[in-house]
Design a protein around this motif. Sequence first.
Motif, mmCIF file in Angstrom:
data_model
loop_
_atom_site.group_PDB
_atom_site.id
_atom_site.type_symbol
_atom_site.label_atom_id
_atom_site.label_comp_id
_atom_site.label_asym_id
_atom_site.label_seq_id
_atom_site.Cartn_x
_atom_site.Cartn_y
_atom_site.Cartn_z
ATOM 1 N N PRO A 1 0.774 -1.247 0.000
ATOM 2 C CA PRO A 1 0.000 0.000 0.000
ATOM 3 C C PRO A 1 0.803 1.294 0.000
ATOM 4 O O PRO A 1 0.402 2.250 -0.651
ATOM 5 C CB PRO A 1 -0.856 -0.120 1.260
ATOM 6 C CG PRO A 1 -1.022 -1.565 1.453
ATOM 7 C CD PRO A 1 0.267 -2.170 1.017
ATOM 8 N N PRO A 2 1.934 1.384 0.727
ATOM 9 C CA PRO A 2 2.651 2.673 0.693
ATOM 10 C C PRO A 2 3.334 2.968 -0.645
ATOM 11 O O PRO A 2 3.908 4.047 -0.817
ATOM 12 C CB PRO A 2 3.703 2.517 1.794
ATOM 13 C CG PRO A 2 3.244 1.412 2.652
ATOM 14 C CD PRO A 2 2.527 0.486 1.746
ATOM 15 N N ALA A 3 3.296 2.053 -1.595
ATOM 16 C CA ALA A 3 4.044 2.229 -2.851
ATOM 17 C C ALA A 3 3.687 3.526 -3.568
ATOM 18 O O ALA A 3 4.555 4.214 -4.113
ATOM 19 C CB ALA A 3 3.800 1.044 -3.782
ATOM 20 N N ILE A 4 2.423 3.882 -3.550
ATOM 21 C CA ILE A 4 1.980 5.017 -4.355
ATOM 22 C C ILE A 4 2.620 6.331 -3.920
ATOM 23 O O ILE A 4 2.772 7.254 -4.723
ATOM 24 C CB ILE A 4 0.441 5.111 -4.345
ATOM 25 C CG1 ILE A 4 -0.022 6.019 -5.480
ATOM 26 C CG2 ILE A 4 -0.078 5.598 -3.000
ATOM 27 C CD1 ILE A 4 -1.441 5.865 -5.871
ATOM 28 N N TYR A 5 3.027 6.390 -2.659
ATOM 29 C CA TYR A 5 3.641 7.630 -2.178
ATOM 30 C C TYR A 5 5.000 7.881 -2.837
ATOM 31 O O TYR A 5 5.516 8.997 -2.806
ATOM 32 C CB TYR A 5 3.816 7.590 -0.655
ATOM 33 C CG TYR A 5 2.525 7.321 0.092
ATOM 34 C CD1 TYR A 5 2.422 6.266 0.986
ATOM 35 C CD2 TYR A 5 1.406 8.123 -0.097
ATOM 36 C CE1 TYR A 5 1.249 6.011 1.668
ATOM 37 C CE2 TYR A 5 0.223 7.872 0.574
ATOM 38 C CZ TYR A 5 0.154 6.810 1.452
ATOM 39 O OH TYR A 5 -1.021 6.553 2.129
ATOM 40 N N PHE A 6 5.579 6.831 -3.419
ATOM 41 C CA PHE A 6 6.896 6.957 -4.040
ATOM 42 C C PHE A 6 6.819 6.996 -5.562
ATOM 43 O O PHE A 6 7.798 6.706 -6.256
ATOM 44 C CB PHE A 6 7.800 5.792 -3.582
ATOM 45 C CG PHE A 6 8.046 5.796 -2.101
ATOM 46 C CD1 PHE A 6 7.278 5.002 -1.251
ATOM 47 C CD2 PHE A 6 9.004 6.608 -1.535
ATOM 48 C CE1 PHE A 6 7.475 5.024 0.126
ATOM 49 C CE2 PHE A 6 9.226 6.631 -0.169
ATOM 50 C CZ PHE A 6 8.459 5.840 0.664
ATOM 51 N N SER A 7 5.672 7.385 -6.096
ATOM 52 C CA SER A 7 5.509 7.475 -7.551
ATOM 53 C C SER A 7 6.443 8.524 -8.155
ATOM 54 O O SER A 7 6.927 8.356 -9.275
ATOM 55 C CB SER A 7 4.070 7.852 -7.912
ATOM 56 O OG SER A 7 3.192 6.881 -7.425
ATOM 57 N N GLY A 8 6.697 9.595 -7.408
ATOM 58 C CA GLY A 8 7.599 10.635 -7.902
ATOM 59 C C GLY A 8 8.992 10.092 -8.158
ATOM 60 O O GLY A 8 9.681 10.516 -9.097
#
Lengths: 200, 233
Positions: A76-83
């Motif tokens: 789940p936390p993956a999306i925070y590192f899209s940048g």
Amino acid sequence: MQTAPTKNTSRTYLRMAFIPLAVGINLGISALVQILKLPVFLDSIGTIITALLFGWRSGAIVGVLSFAISSVTVFPPAIYFSGTQICIAIYVQIVGGFGGFKNVFRTFVSGIGLAIVAALVSAPVIYFLFGGITGNGISIFTLYLQAHGFSKGASVITSGITAEMIDKVAQCLITLFILKSIPASLLKNFYSDRLKKNNL
Amino acid sequence: MDRRQLHPYTRLLLLVSGIIGTAWSQAPLPIAGFEMILLVILAVNSGIRLIVIFLMIVLLPMMVMLTVFHLFVHSLNGPVFIAQMLTVLKLTVYTTLIQIALIIPLQYVHFTFRKWGFRKDSLLILVSSYFVWMDVVKRSERILLARFSQGYIEKRTFMAKLRQIPFLLVPLIIGIMRTAAERSQSWDEKGLVERLETVRFSPVRGMNAYNCIIVLLAISWLVYNGVLLINRH
């Protein structure tokens, strides 16, 4: 009435067909790593390959999409590192343009640079959103550094670079190995200047 | 037509309002209450089984790990502890909001992304990406089966399969590139991008009680925290 496909149309469709599959590469490998609790991520191989084949925009789409889908499936936390994925795609395009994947040594150096870029871009997310601690193994090293006098920011960056070093170098080397293993007859369909500059 | 499905605009509104409202909030109890409501919404949308899996495998371990780590750093120092718990709670809410927004039943994927403004090649890429997971799993299984039948894998154990990862990657990617080349030709000949614009898809009706309640909840959360933010300043 259908018109005959032009070279640009064909490459557009090739990109559209490849991007979702490259997302699948990222998802598959990162899912395995998550299940096995390996001390690496290996979640950007699809991004790197796509950036080399089709440019940074396509690579960024692969990276962001794979992290968005990964956030609803395995991590789940993956999306925070899209940048970070966008920056990886940009870095690979730039470095690939200078022959950064021409041989093992150059790929190794490119991997080190990628590790530094990824750690620097991820650091603000970890610092502001997670309060400096993400709850994984790297956090132990972050705490260790803080306990020995490092500031929170310096701890996050230092531990990030350390963790990313092995991961990103491995991903770059794996990408080189994969691209060298692909038959030339297949690779010619995906021809790009970056491939030519890297002797691929 | 499933009345429990969130309309795409409802998903988007809940995501944006939820994130902004939670970012503005400084009180742990209302955030915890909002999270409870979000879990109910997730259960209604995706089923109790997914909620239990999400809680046991994702949310609770994440919260416990982050709490333990923050406790280790800051011990039980009152204000600092509350601030760190606020961080953990907010992260939990953001994660649940993203789950609600992005867990879309496969029959509504096309409708949802079209309503969110994606067209032509971006729509094609998004819809394909949602289905690609099954494609990759099937390919991997075929490659493993081929290696097993040729005697490269002695036993069908997890560790034996794990050791096949390096040998899996190259044929997997070669297969993917071949498929991409074939698909691109097929899509080009069929004019798939233009066809996507005219295809009929399964719609989600937005004007039902469930969606209206969610919209009210999202707006209320945003307004409530906005007013508190203004009062604080």
